[in-house]
Design a protein around this motif. Structure first.
Motif, PDB file in Angstrom:
ATOM      1  N   SER A  44      78.117 -45.572  44.302  1.00 31.44           N
ATOM      2  CA  SER A  44      79.234 -44.664  44.509  1.00 31.44           C
ATOM      3  C   SER A  44      79.417 -43.681  43.368  1.00 31.44           C
ATOM      4  CB  SER A  44      80.524 -45.473  44.689  1.00 31.44           C
ATOM      5  OG  SER A  44      80.773 -46.267  43.551  1.00 31.44           O
ATOM      6  N   VAL A  45      79.036 -44.080  42.158  1.00 24.49           N
ATOM      7  CA  VAL A  45      79.290 -43.240  41.002  1.00 24.49           C
ATOM      8  C   VAL A  45      78.467 -41.963  41.014  1.00 24.49           C
ATOM      9  CG1 VAL A  45      77.571 -44.200  39.436  1.00 24.49           C
ATOM     10  CG2 VAL A  45      79.738 -43.386  38.530  1.00 24.49           C
ATOM     11  N   VAL A  46      77.390 -41.925  41.764  1.00 23.21           N
ATOM     12  CA  VAL A  46      76.562 -40.728  41.820  1.00 23.21           C
ATOM     13  C   VAL A  46      76.518 -40.191  43.254  1.00 23.21           C
ATOM     14  CG1 VAL A  46      75.109 -41.215  39.819  1.00 23.21           C
ATOM     15  CG2 VAL A  46      74.506 -42.212  42.006  1.00 23.21           C
ATOM     16  N   TYR A  47      77.638 -40.320  43.967  1.00 22.66           N
ATOM     17  CA  TYR A  47      77.676 -39.995  45.377  1.00 22.66           C
ATOM     18  C   TYR A  47      77.325 -38.542  45.671  1.00 22.66           C
ATOM     19  CZ  TYR A  47      82.082 -37.800  44.288  1.00 22.66           C
ATOM     20  OH  TYR A  47      83.034 -36.999  43.737  1.00 22.66           O
ATOM     21  N   ASN A  48      77.613 -37.604  44.746  1.00 23.43           N
ATOM     22  CA  ASN A  48      77.402 -36.199  45.033  1.00 23.43           C
ATOM     23  C   ASN A  48      76.117 -35.655  44.433  1.00 23.43           C
ATOM     24  OD1 ASN A  48      78.038 -36.227  42.365  1.00 23.43           O
ATOM     25  ND2 ASN A  48      79.947 -35.067  42.531  1.00 23.43           N
ATOM     26  N   LEU A  49      75.216 -36.537  43.992  1.00 18.87           N
ATOM     27  CA  LEU A  49      74.014 -36.086  43.306  1.00 18.87           C
ATOM     28  C   LEU A  49      73.119 -35.259  44.214  1.00 18.87           C
ATOM     29  CD1 LEU A  49      72.257 -36.002  40.845  1.00 18.87           C
ATOM     30  CD2 LEU A  49      71.304 -38.217  41.460  1.00 18.87           C
ATOM     31  N   ARG A 390      95.671 -39.160  37.519  1.00 19.64           N
ATOM     32  CA  ARG A 390      94.535 -39.970  37.072  1.00 19.64           C
ATOM     33  C   ARG A 390      93.363 -39.883  38.059  1.00 19.64           C
ATOM     34  NH1 ARG A 390      97.171 -45.481  34.349  1.00 19.64           N
ATOM     35  NH2 ARG A 390      98.321 -44.386  32.695  1.00 19.64           N
ATOM     36  N   ILE A 391      92.595 -38.828  37.903  1.00 18.10           N
ATOM     37  CA  ILE A 391      91.361 -38.634  38.662  1.00 18.10           C
ATOM     38  C   ILE A 391      90.308 -38.087  37.700  1.00 18.10           C
ATOM     39  CG2 ILE A 391      92.456 -38.254  40.902  1.00 18.10           C
ATOM     40  CD1 ILE A 391      92.159 -35.247  40.460  1.00 18.10           C
ATOM     41  N   PHE A 392      89.090 -37.930  38.176  1.00 17.34           N
ATOM     42  CA  PHE A 392      87.993 -37.339  37.401  1.00 17.34           C
ATOM     43  C   PHE A 392      87.617 -38.162  36.171  1.00 17.34           C
ATOM     44  CE2 PHE A 392      89.728 -33.035  38.999  1.00 17.34           C
ATOM     45  CZ  PHE A 392      89.054 -33.168  40.191  1.00 17.34           C
ATOM     46  N   SER A 406      82.129 -31.756  23.917  1.00 15.84           N
ATOM     47  CA  SER A 406      81.459 -31.064  25.009  1.00 15.84           C
ATOM     48  C   SER A 406      82.397 -30.929  26.200  1.00 15.84           C
ATOM     49  CB  SER A 406      80.211 -31.843  25.443  1.00 15.84           C
ATOM     50  OG  SER A 406      80.591 -33.037  26.142  1.00 15.84           O
ATOM     51  N   LYS A 407      81.980 -30.153  27.179  1.00 17.67           N
ATOM     52  CA  LYS A 407      82.660 -30.139  28.468  1.00 17.67           C
ATOM     53  C   LYS A 407      82.465 -31.513  29.116  1.00 17.67           C
ATOM     54  CE  LYS A 407      83.967 -25.819  28.465  1.00 17.67           C
ATOM     55  NZ  LYS A 407      85.406 -25.444  28.461  1.00 17.67           N
ATOM     56  N   PRO A 408      83.294 -31.871  30.080  1.00 23.64           N
ATOM     57  CA  PRO A 408      83.193 -33.210  30.668  1.00 23.64           C
ATOM     58  C   PRO A 408      82.055 -33.355  31.659  1.00 23.64           C
ATOM     59  CG  PRO A 408      84.939 -31.978  31.733  1.00 23.64           C
ATOM     60  CD  PRO A 408      84.451 -31.116  30.607  1.00 23.64           C
ATOM     61  N   TRP A 409      81.484 -34.546  31.700  1.00 23.26           N
ATOM     62  CA  TRP A 409      80.614 -34.964  32.802  1.00 23.26           C
ATOM     63  C   TRP A 409      81.459 -35.880  33.677  1.00 23.26           C
ATOM     64  CZ3 TRP A 409      76.805 -39.581  32.099  1.00 23.26           C
ATOM     65  CH2 TRP A 409      76.252 -39.930  33.346  1.00 23.26           C
ATOM     66  N   THR A 410      81.800 -35.439  34.866  1.00 18.42           N
ATOM     67  CA  THR A 410      82.635 -36.227  35.761  1.00 18.42           C
ATOM     68  C   THR A 410      81.759 -37.194  36.548  1.00 18.42           C
ATOM     69  OG1 THR A 410      84.275 -34.463  35.953  1.00 18.42           O
ATOM     70  CG2 THR A 410      84.283 -36.151  37.668  1.00 18.42           C
ATOM     71  N   ILE A 411      81.994 -38.494  36.339  1.00 18.48           N
ATOM     72  CA  ILE A 411      81.181 -39.511  37.003  1.00 18.48           C
ATOM     73  C   ILE A 411      81.839 -40.045  38.265  1.00 18.48           C
ATOM     74  CG2 ILE A 411      80.102 -40.168  34.820  1.00 18.48           C
ATOM     75  CD1 ILE A 411      81.846 -42.717  34.880  1.00 18.48           C
ATOM     76  N   TRP A 412      83.150 -39.779  38.421  1.00 17.40           N
ATOM     77  CA  TRP A 412      83.873 -40.244  39.614  1.00 17.40           C
ATOM     78  C   TRP A 412      85.005 -39.260  39.870  1.00 17.40           C
ATOM     79  CZ3 TRP A 412      83.252 -43.071  43.698  1.00 17.40           C
ATOM     80  CH2 TRP A 412      84.344 -43.549  44.435  1.00 17.40           C
ATOM     81  N   ASP A 413      84.977 -38.592  41.021  1.00 16.56           N
ATOM     82  CA  ASP A 413      85.931 -37.527  41.320  1.00 16.56           C
ATOM     83  C   ASP A 413      87.313 -38.028  41.725  1.00 16.56           C
ATOM     84  OD1 ASP A 413      84.193 -35.517  40.763  1.00 16.56           O
ATOM     85  OD2 ASP A 413      83.968 -34.788  42.807  1.00 16.56           O
ATOM     86  N   GLY A 444      89.004 -46.045  42.296  1.00 15.51           N
ATOM     87  CA  GLY A 444      89.274 -46.270  43.703  1.00 15.51           C
ATOM     88  C   GLY A 444      89.274 -44.944  44.427  1.00 15.51           C
ATOM     89  N   TYR A 445      89.517 -44.975  45.722  1.00 15.59           N
ATOM     90  CA  TYR A 445      89.600 -43.739  46.494  1.00 15.59           C
ATOM     91  C   TYR A 445      90.976 -43.101  46.363  1.00 15.59           C
ATOM     92  CZ  TYR A 445      85.083 -44.808  48.515  1.00 15.59           C
ATOM     93  OH  TYR A 445      83.745 -45.052  48.673  1.00 15.59           O
TER      94      TYR A 445
END
Length: 482
Positions: A44-49, A390-392, A406-413, A444-445
């Motif tokens: 799930s953590v890389v769902y948008n790859l 509390r997202i991203f 650095s700018k953020p790397w978002t691992i969970w949207d 979570g979702y």
């Protein structure tokens, strides 16, 4: 009487605003869930790859590759607990140990125990315990804020935690005149298979602080051992301001990041320095709450703290004497944290992790100005990087001693909360490919604490993830990705 006429109008305006906010949030959740619903929990953590790769290929002419792996460790309403909170992680001798509060209810004040799962590294593969282990419990009591750390000199793993009366909320604690809690410490010398009886360090820590704390919270997240061998355990404490012009929080208190230190491998502890009172340029108090600590060069510590004001980002303060004292806190505008609209306090916990800068640092586009810079550890930081809610869940990198990020790397949207970072590279491994890292985080979702997940990553993933996050934002802005 005239004001009464406006009450129905006011109610209509508030209700309409609330319905619009809910509609926007529901639309956002639905659009992202559509992208995630075909993926397994472990991925799930890389769902948008794939979306990022396809978009990058078409727009930039190249794909963005990530090497992350992920695994869900704790789920709400499972193994005898309603929810798992405040995850913290350490690694030692091919073993990961993840600790959480296992709560019987969902409230912060619920009866809770300290629970653990272990992961075992075999080459590049990690296998996790199928069931949890309860490492500390007192019937009918709230055990909170597990803070693990490793003394590598003695191969000992410690866990400190709070012992509190269940059902007592934060406002009730802050209304007291004196702390009413205990700080206990357990240790293991067999990688978490067995644990010692708890050692009470309350008197030698809280009992030696002046002014007297009203309330203290360890961590959250892992504590550290310095190169000198000193053990440093971070936390935050409230004390009541008396005859002071300081701007205060609840019950006339101010909140301060603080460290406890041990110079004899955890046998004895004492209070170290605390972050002093300060105000921002708008005259608001900088309350340094839940904290993380990292060692920089030259015996310097950086304490990184959640703040309690909706108008403030995170704060940092430096100690140049190994934690015996700290300078004034400085707000770090790059480190955005949520306002938590409607919650008791603003902000959210975040984690820092220091590590030796790679020899091939030029690969990461960094510019070193002097030989001494090469001795400065690099630092990772994680938190939910949204200014409102509390997202991203995101990861950032500093290569200059926490001066810039650095700018953020978002691992969970989606919804996310507390997190903790760990390094697990093993230079003696024949398959050594450079430093590797892990993050354990609440997510979570819609609910931020539905699941506690673990993800591995590398510095290359951070670099590529920052690019991917930026690209995704650009694509969304241009309506290429809905």
């Amino acid at each position: 009487m005239n004001s009464i006429k406006f009450i129905p109008i006011l109610i209509v305006v508030i209700s309409t605003t609330l319905l619009i906010s809910i509609a926007i949030w529901t639309s956002f959740i639905s659009s992202v869930v559509e992208e995630t619903n075909e993926n397994s929990a472990d991925e799930s953590v890389v769902y948008n790859l794939n979306i990022i790769q396809n978009a990058t290929t078409s727009v930039k002419g190249e794909g963005i590759q990530l090497t992350t792996t992920s695994h869900d460790l704790f789920h709400e309403n499972s193994e005898g607990f309603a929810v798992y909170r405040l995850p913290a992680i350490v690694y030692h001798q091919q073993t990961f140990l993840v600790f959480c509060e296992g709560r019987k209810g969902t409230a912060d004040s619920s009866i809770s125990q300290i629970v653990m799962k272990r992961g075992h590294l075999n080459g590049t593969k990690i296998s996790w315990d199928q069931t949890l282990t309860v490492v500390a419990k007192i019937n009918g009591t709230r055990l909170a804020n597990p803070v693990p750390f490793v003394d590598k000199d003695t191969n000992t793993i410690f866990v400190a935690y709070n012992v509190l009366t269940a059902g007592i909320t934060e406002p009730m604690f802050l209304a007291q005149d004196h702390y009413n809690q205990s700080i206990l410490l357990i240790k293991s010398q067999d990688l978490g298979v067995t644990w010692s009886e708890p050692h009470n360090i309350t008197d030698e820590t809280l009992g030696r602080m002046h002014p007297v704390p009203i309330f203290y919270a360890p961590g959250p997240g892992h504590a550290i051992q310095m190169k000198s061998g000193r053990l440093v355990m971070q936390g935050n404490y409230y004390y009541r301001e008396i005859n002071s012009t300081h701007k205060t929080y609840k019950s006339n208190t101010t909140d301060h990041g603080v460290v406890f230190v041990s110079d004899n491998h955890g046998q004895n502890w004492r209070p170290g320095g605390f972050v002093p009172y300060a105000e921002d340029n708008k005259g608001h108090a900088i309350d340094t709450s839940e904290s993380s600590v990292v060692e920089l060069a030259n015996n310097t510590l950086c304490i990184n703290s959640r703040t309690l004001s909706k108008s403030q980002p995170r704060a940092q303060a430096l100690s140049t004497d190994g934690g015996d004292s700290f300078g004034s806190p400085v707000l770090v505008k790059e480190l955005t944290e949520p306002e938590n609209i409607g919650d008791v306090a603003s902000g959210c916990e975040g984690s820092t992790l220091g590590f030796t800068a790679p020899k091939n640092w030029t690969k990461y586009g960094q510019v070193k100005s002097s030989a001494s810079d090469k001795e400065q550890p690099w630092v990772l930081f994680s938190n939910p990087a949204d200014p409102f809610i509390r997202i991203f869940m995101s990861i950032r990198l500093s290569t200059d001693g926490c001066q810039t990020w650095s700018k953020p790397w978002t691992i969970w949207d989606l919804a996310s909360g507390y997190s903790d970072l760990v390094q697990y590279d093993d230079a003696n491994n024949k398959d050594y490919q450079g430093p590797r890292f892990g993050i354990v985080y609440e997510n979570g979702y819609i609910d931020t604490v539905s699941t506690v997940s673990f993800m591995t990553f590398t510095l290359d993933d951070v670099r590529n993830g920052v690019k991917a996050t930026k690209l995704r934002a650009e694509l969304k802005q241009n309506q290429i990705v809905s």
